[in-house]
Design a protein around this motif. Structure first.
Motif, short mmCIF file in Angstrom:
data_model
loop_
_atom_site.label_atom_id
_atom_site.label_comp_id
_atom_site.label_asym_id
_atom_site.label_seq_id
_atom_site.Cartn_x
_atom_site.Cartn_y
_atom_site.Cartn_z
N THR A 79 33.38 30.45 45.22
CA THR A 79 33.35 31.64 44.36
C THR A 79 32.05 32.43 44.55
O THR A 79 32.08 33.66 44.60
N GLN A 190 45.36 30.04 40.04
CA GLN A 190 44.93 31.20 40.82
C GLN A 190 44.38 32.30 39.91
O GLN A 190 43.36 32.92 40.21
N ARG A 193 40.97 31.28 38.78
CA ARG A 193 40.01 31.45 39.89
C ARG A 193 39.56 32.90 39.97
O ARG A 193 38.39 33.19 40.19
N GLU A 194 40.53 33.81 39.82
CA GLU A 194 40.19 35.23 39.90
C GLU A 194 39.32 35.70 38.74
O GLU A 194 38.43 36.52 38.92
N ARG A 195 39.60 35.15 37.57
CA ARG A 195 38.76 35.50 36.41
C ARG A 195 37.33 34.99 36.60
O ARG A 195 36.36 35.66 36.22
N LYS A 198 35.64 37.23 39.00
CA LYS A 198 35.27 38.48 38.31
C LYS A 198 33.96 38.29 37.54
O LYS A 198 33.06 39.14 37.58
#
Ligand code: URA
Ligand code: SF4
Length: 207
Positions: A79, A190, A193-195, A198
């Protein structure tokens, strides 16, 4: 008995991170040193602008003596890379510096540090932050937030926000990467993971 009071910097000089790491090897401030392999101290440049604080070392960190090198560390590393934050340039540490676990057969199962252990180990975290004087500190999860702010923080509600402490230190709240590991459903995993990515992009902007 050696302990954290034995840090002996050169007269007229402040203790360095190396001095702290050395002294923490013999820490007996709480009982967690007894069953763990070694103290897992923070790692990174002592002039880092950005500090990440996790909960406590896991099984692999306990064996390696380094923070975030196991499964949670792999999510953390991936990340950071996606957010264009260089791990080599940041300081990574934990609220609690010994691995707390329950034996289950051959495995050692992570056990959450209690308030007393977090409080005892806070001495080391405060000392690290005192020396590094970062521009921003990222609390990865509830234990880190609790240690850094001295009170319980609703992490999922506050994530992405910055809290300024009375001493002026800015604390960015986000989840712990192991929260992502525990999600079973692939779509949810998923999305989380994106949060998290961000949040890390926001950290990069705030640095
Ligand atoms: N989880 C943490 O909080 N810290 C580590 O170092 C590894 C896993
Ligand atoms: Fe010391 Fe922290 Fe280890 Fe407890 S967990 S013995 S306070 S270094």
């Amino acid at each position: 008995r050696r302990g954290s009071d034995d840090i002996e910097p050169t007269p007229g000089e402040k203790a360095s991170i190396g001095d702290l790491r050395e002294a923490a090897k013999a820490c007996r401030r709480c009982p967690l040193w007894r069953n763990a392999t070694q103290t897992v101290f923070g790692e990174g440049p002592d002039s880092a602008e950005l500090v990440f604080v996790g909960e406590q070392p896991g099984d692999q960190e306990d064996l390696a003596g380094k923070p975030f090198v196991g499964p949670a560390g792999r999510i953390f590393d991936a990340t950071l890379e996606d957010a264009d934050i260089e791990r080599q340039k940041v300081y990574v540490t934990n609220a609690v510096k010994h691995f707390k676990f329950e034996p289950r057969g051959k495995r050692r199962i992570h056990s959450k540090p209690n308030a007393g252990e977090v409080q005892a180990c806070r001495w080391w975290l405060d000392s690290e932050l005192d020396l590094i004087k970062p521009n921003l500190v990222v609390a990865l999860g509830a234990t880190a937030a609790q240690s850094l702010l001295g009170k319980a923080v609703p992490v999922t509600k506050m994530r992405g926000e910055v809290i300024e402490r009375e001493d002026g230190l800015r604390i960015f709240i986000t989840i712990h990467p192991s929260f992502i590991l525990r999600i079973r459903e692939q779509e949810d995993k998923q999305a989380e993971r994106e949060r998290f990515l961000k949040d890390m992009r926001k950290v990069k902007r705030l640095m």
